[in-house]
Design an enzyme around this catalytic site. Structure first.
Site, PDB file in Angstrom:
ATOM      1  N   SER A   1      38.151 -20.760-122.824  1.00  0.00           N
ATOM      2  CA  SER A   1      38.224 -20.478-121.388  1.00  0.00           C
ATOM      3  C   SER A   1      38.551 -21.767-120.656  1.00  0.00           C
ATOM      4  O   SER A   1      37.851 -22.768-120.821  1.00  0.00           O
ATOM      5  CB  SER A   1      36.883 -19.919-120.891  1.00  0.00           C
ATOM      6  OG  SER A   1      36.876 -19.783-119.485  1.00  0.00           O
ATOM      7  N   SER A   2      39.639 -21.770-119.862  1.00  0.00           N
ATOM      8  CA  SER A   2      40.008 -22.942-119.062  1.00  0.00           C
ATOM      9  C   SER A   2      40.202 -24.165-119.960  1.00  0.00           C
ATOM     10  O   SER A   2      40.984 -24.121-120.915  1.00  0.00           O
ATOM     11  CB  SER A   2      38.945 -23.173-117.987  1.00  0.00           C
ATOM     12  OG  SER A   2      39.359 -24.125-117.043  1.00  0.00           O
ATOM     13  N   LEU A   3      39.479 -25.246-119.716  1.00  0.00           N
ATOM     14  CA  LEU A   3      39.628 -26.437-120.543  1.00  0.00           C
ATOM     15  C   LEU A   3      39.290 -26.146-122.004  1.00  0.00           C
ATOM     16  O   LEU A   3      39.788 -26.819-122.916  1.00  0.00           O
ATOM     17  CB  LEU A   3      38.755 -27.567-119.993  1.00  0.00           C
ATOM     18  CG  LEU A   3      38.940 -28.965-120.572  1.00  0.00           C
ATOM     19  CD1 LEU A   3      38.657 -30.027-119.504  1.00  0.00           C
ATOM     20  CD2 LEU A   3      38.004 -29.208-121.756  1.00  0.00           C
TER      21      LEU A   3
END
Length: 323
Positions: free
Chosen positions: A98-100
């Protein structure tokens, strides 16, 4: 049998002394961190490991310096994933970030060398500090319909994730966040401010796009050796390029949708590699009561990593999940 999926979280999951019990007792985990940290010192002239475990930094302090949080989130999760693979022989069939956390998933899957991704994350932090306005992200415990129904939210913030029916996240500039907090307080709506100083997944980041993509021009991207599931596109991808990692920080997060896609194709054994245990907390809300998937977390702000690792071994043995 359930297939093993490693999960990785993004900005907001970090805190000082994360993974401390593992760092102090596990040689493989510690050496992986120190090996990565040696490269980080060359890149930024400072130690991320020393910053995470500095005796003057306490768990309750806000860890929101992007220069250190960007590489720290990557390093902690990558070190845990490598330990699980090489020392515990728990090898994932798939990865999802998720994301980074997408950058960790990419490194674990073999898409990119971890050192190259660390360099990109350190440069990303520098560019965002120079090019982007201050802001942040706020998770709201309420019906996501509130976003469209509330002009203050709709006109001043980006809806960046809908985790489940009673949980969504927005990002906004610093001034807008202050106004949103005041509004939520007045309505007695519960919320949580994430420990970040910039409005990720928001058009306010767009000034950093070209500079960030330039840092990835020389990076070689391979096809994944482990199935790579996208938290941006909510499906399995067989190749990615530099622009994908811009999308991972700029576009809305579709982690929940990706989990539902995984579930549609059979039971899973989810292993949360995040320092916060947040991925498993989300699964608890998202998975259907009829799901026979299992889930396990290792790290959280309260420690007990060694105890959780023993439970993981027991779960794996019970399900006959041997590599």
């Amino acid at each position: 049998m359930p297939t093993i999926v490693f999960l990785f979280a993004g900005q907001g999951c970090q805190y000082f002394n994360m993974g401390a019990e593992l760092y102090n007792t596990n040689v493989y985990f510690r050496n992986t961190l120190l090996t990565l940290d040696k490269e980080v010192r060359k890149m930024m002239g400072a130690s991320v490991v020393e910053y995470i475990y500095d005796k003057y930094h306490h768990r309750e302090q806000v860890f929101d310096d992007i220069r250190f949080s960007n590489p720290a989130i990557f390093m902690i999760q990558y070190a845990l994933a490598r330990y699980l693979q090489e020392e515990m022989h728990i090898r994932p069939d798939g990865v999802l970030g998720s994301s980074l956390g997408e950058t960790v998933a990419a490194a674990v899957s073999g898409i990119v060398r971890p050192v190259d991704m660390l360099y990109a994350l350190i440069e990303q932090a520098r560019i965002i500090e120079q090019q982007c306005c201050r802001g942040g992200m706020i998770t709201i415990l309420g019906d996501p319909a509130m976003y469209e129904d509330t002009p203050l939210l709709r006109d001043n913030a980006a809806l960046i994730a809908v985790s489940y029916k009673g949980h969504f996240t927005v990002s906004a500039s610093q001034g807008a966040l202050i106004a949103i907090q005041a509004y939520l307080d007045s309505k007695e709506v519960a919320y949580s401010i994430l420990p970040v100083k910039y409005p990720f997944h928001n058009l306010l980041l767009d000034g950093a796009r070209d500079h960030f993509l330039n840092t990835l021009r020389q990076v070689h991207f391979s096809q994944p050796a482990i199935s790579f599931y996208s938290g941006v596109q909510a499906k399995q991808l067989h190749s990615v390029d530099a622009s994908y990692f811009w999308d991972a920080v700029r576009e809305p997060i579709r982690f929940t949708e990706a989990i539902r896609q995984l579930e549609a194709n059979g039971p899973r054994f989810y292993v949360d590699c995040s320092p916060s245990g947040g991925c498993i907390n989300l699964l608890t809300k998202v998975l259907s009561p009829s799901s026979i998937s299992t889930r396990h977390t290792i790290m959280n702000p309260f420690g007990q990593e060694l105890k959780n690792l023993k439970l993981l071994i027991q779960q794996r043995q019970a399900l006959s999940l041997y590599s």
